[in-house]
Enzyme design. Structure first.
Site, PDB file in Angstrom:
ATOM      1  N   ASP A  68      61.156  55.622   6.948  1.00  0.00           N
ATOM      2  CA  ASP A  68      60.286  54.655   7.624  1.00  0.00           C
ATOM      3  C   ASP A  68      59.580  53.717   6.662  1.00  0.00           C
ATOM      4  O   ASP A  68      58.779  52.876   7.081  1.00  0.00           O
ATOM      5  CB  ASP A  68      59.242  55.388   8.473  1.00  0.00           C
ATOM      6  CG  ASP A  68      59.825  55.925   9.767  1.00  0.00           C
ATOM      7  OD1 ASP A  68      60.998  55.619  10.055  1.00  0.00           O
ATOM      8  OD2 ASP A  68      59.112  56.646  10.483  1.00  0.00           O
ATOM      9  N   ARG A  93      55.276  60.767   7.152  1.00  0.00           N
ATOM     10  CA  ARG A  93      55.057  59.444   6.564  1.00  0.00           C
ATOM     11  C   ARG A  93      53.951  59.421   5.512  1.00  0.00           C
ATOM     12  O   ARG A  93      53.743  58.390   4.864  1.00  0.00           O
ATOM     13  CB  ARG A  93      54.739  58.423   7.667  1.00  0.00           C
ATOM     14  CG  ARG A  93      55.854  58.240   8.685  1.00  0.00           C
ATOM     15  CD  ARG A  93      55.697  56.960   9.461  1.00  0.00           C
ATOM     16  NE  ARG A  93      55.855  55.787   8.601  1.00  0.00           N
ATOM     17  CZ  ARG A  93      55.707  54.529   9.023  1.00  0.00           C
ATOM     18  NH1 ARG A  93      55.399  54.282  10.280  1.00  0.00           N
ATOM     19  NH2 ARG A  93      55.867  53.520   8.186  1.00  0.00           N
ATOM     20  N   ARG A 138      47.466  56.123  16.437  1.00  0.00           N
ATOM     21  CA  ARG A 138      47.734  56.318  15.013  1.00  0.00           C
ATOM     22  C   ARG A 138      46.509  56.124  14.117  1.00  0.00           C
ATOM     23  O   ARG A 138      46.394  56.798  13.096  1.00  0.00           O
ATOM     24  CB  ARG A 138      48.841  55.359  14.568  1.00  0.00           C
ATOM     25  CG  ARG A 138      50.195  55.616  15.223  1.00  0.00           C
ATOM     26  CD  ARG A 138      50.772  56.972  14.846  1.00  0.00           C
ATOM     27  NE  ARG A 138      52.135  57.149  15.323  1.00  0.00           N
ATOM     28  CZ  ARG A 138      53.209  56.758  14.664  1.00  0.00           C
ATOM     29  NH1 ARG A 138      53.101  56.168  13.496  1.00  0.00           N
ATOM     30  NH2 ARG A 138      54.416  56.951  15.174  1.00  0.00           N
ATOM     31  N   HIS A 167      51.238  51.198  18.012  1.00  0.00           N
ATOM     32  CA  HIS A 167      50.538  50.386  17.013  1.00  0.00           C
ATOM     33  C   HIS A 167      50.114  49.071  17.665  1.00  0.00           C
ATOM     34  O   HIS A 167      50.805  48.566  18.557  1.00  0.00           O
ATOM     35  CB  HIS A 167      51.455  50.050  15.826  1.00  0.00           C
ATOM     36  CG  HIS A 167      51.551  51.122  14.805  1.00  0.00           C
ATOM     37  ND1 HIS A 167      52.702  51.338  14.052  1.00  0.00           N
ATOM     38  CD2 HIS A 167      50.666  52.038  14.354  1.00  0.00           C
ATOM     39  CE1 HIS A 167      52.496  52.333  13.211  1.00  0.00           C
ATOM     40  NE2 HIS A 167      51.275  52.767  13.375  1.00  0.00           N
ATOM     41  N   CYS A 265      56.871  44.936  11.962  1.00  0.00           N
ATOM     42  CA  CYS A 265      56.767  46.226  11.276  1.00  0.00           C
ATOM     43  C   CYS A 265      57.360  46.162   9.875  1.00  0.00           C
ATOM     44  O   CYS A 265      56.902  46.866   8.975  1.00  0.00           O
ATOM     45  CB  CYS A 265      57.473  47.307  12.080  1.00  0.00           C
ATOM     46  SG  CYS A 265      56.594  47.816  13.576  1.00  0.00           S
TER      47      CYS A 265
END
Length: 272
Positions: A68, A93, A138, A167, A265
């Site tokens: 990611d 992550r 998040r 997000h 992103c």
């Protein structure tokens, strides 16, 4: 009004090791095959668009085992040359935060190690003198306060309520960041009623994007003030952009969408 592109400075990460090996958002499905070569081609098309428009693109080296990392926007928030590091919620992550912070430190930036959980520009979007900050999935609200104290800017909390828009940059995009005439586009139903009221009051001229457009991460877009990278299937949103004087440019990021990310992103803006 006449739209004008302004030079931007971006950080990106080639998806050399892209795959969906875990599931931490509704888009991810480990049973669906991914193709890193396709992801790289789509990423290169996005990068090439930025370069064609005269923007500066820098690169952080991908790290094996961190698929990611291609979603560079999550790696930090950069405002006025100050880097606020990401502190990821999911263990898969978490190594990305220090990797991005090291890149900025090595490049000579002043970095601040976050104490609070946040996922960088995925949930922190600069609109003029204000930072819009997402929470609900998040990023913790406490990170909004931490960023406000660090940056000296007003940080406006917005609550996300739909897990598909986990997000802020999946539900809202900044089209014009000029403090004199800021403009955003967003999908109202991604936000709590209270946050919808805040957005309506602050941005009465905002573009409201339908669920059918947002469902393809159509709002995970990137604007330089004139050119707007959009998902090819978000045709209705593209028409809304044309009506406001923007030039929409469809770029296919469907392979990267399997990990839950689109053009924005993949793009971390460096604001010096």
């Amino acid at each position: 009004m006449t739209r004008t592109a302004t030079p931007r400075h971006y950080l990106m990460c080639r998806p050399t090791y892209f795959e969906v090996s875990y599931e931490i958002n509704p888009w991810m499905d480990t049973a669906i095959e991914t193709d890193a070569a396709v992801a790289v081609r789509q990423w290169e098309a996005l990068r090439d668009a930025y370069l064609a428009w005269g923007h500066t693109v820098e690169y952080i080296d991908p790290i094996p085992g961190l698929p990611d990392m291609v979603y560079a926007a999550n790696g930090a928030t950069v405002v006025d040359g100050l880097v606020y590091s990401a502190k990821f919620r999911h263990p898969e992550r978490q190594p990305e935060g220090p990797a991005y912070q090291k890149w900025f430190a090595d490049a000579g930036f002043v970095t601040h190690t976050a104490e609070q959980v946040n996922e960088g520009e995925g949930d922190m979007l600069v609109v003029g003198d204000v930072i819009l900050a997402g929470t609900g999935f998040r990023t913790d609200r406490a990170a909004h306060r931490e960023l406000a104290e660090l940056s000296g800017r007003e940080v406006v909390t917005l609550e996300l309520v739909n897990p598909h828009f986990y997000h802020l940059d999946t539900a809202l995009t900044v089209l014009d960041a000029d403090p004199a005439h800021p403009l955003i586009a967003y999908h109202p139903e991604a936000f709590s009623p209270a946050s919808q009221a805040v957005l309506a009051e602050r941005y009465p001229d905002a573009i409201h994007v339908a669920a059918s457009e947002a469902a393809h991460l159509g709002l995970n877009a990137v604007s330089d003030g004139l050119h707007v990278v959009v998902a090819p299937r978000a045709t209705g949103f593209a028409e809304q952009l044309r009506e406001r004087g923007f030039e929409p440019h469809p770029v296919d990021t469907t392979e990267l969408l399997k990990g839950g990310g689109g053009a924005k992103c993949c793009t971390l803006e460096i604001r010096r």
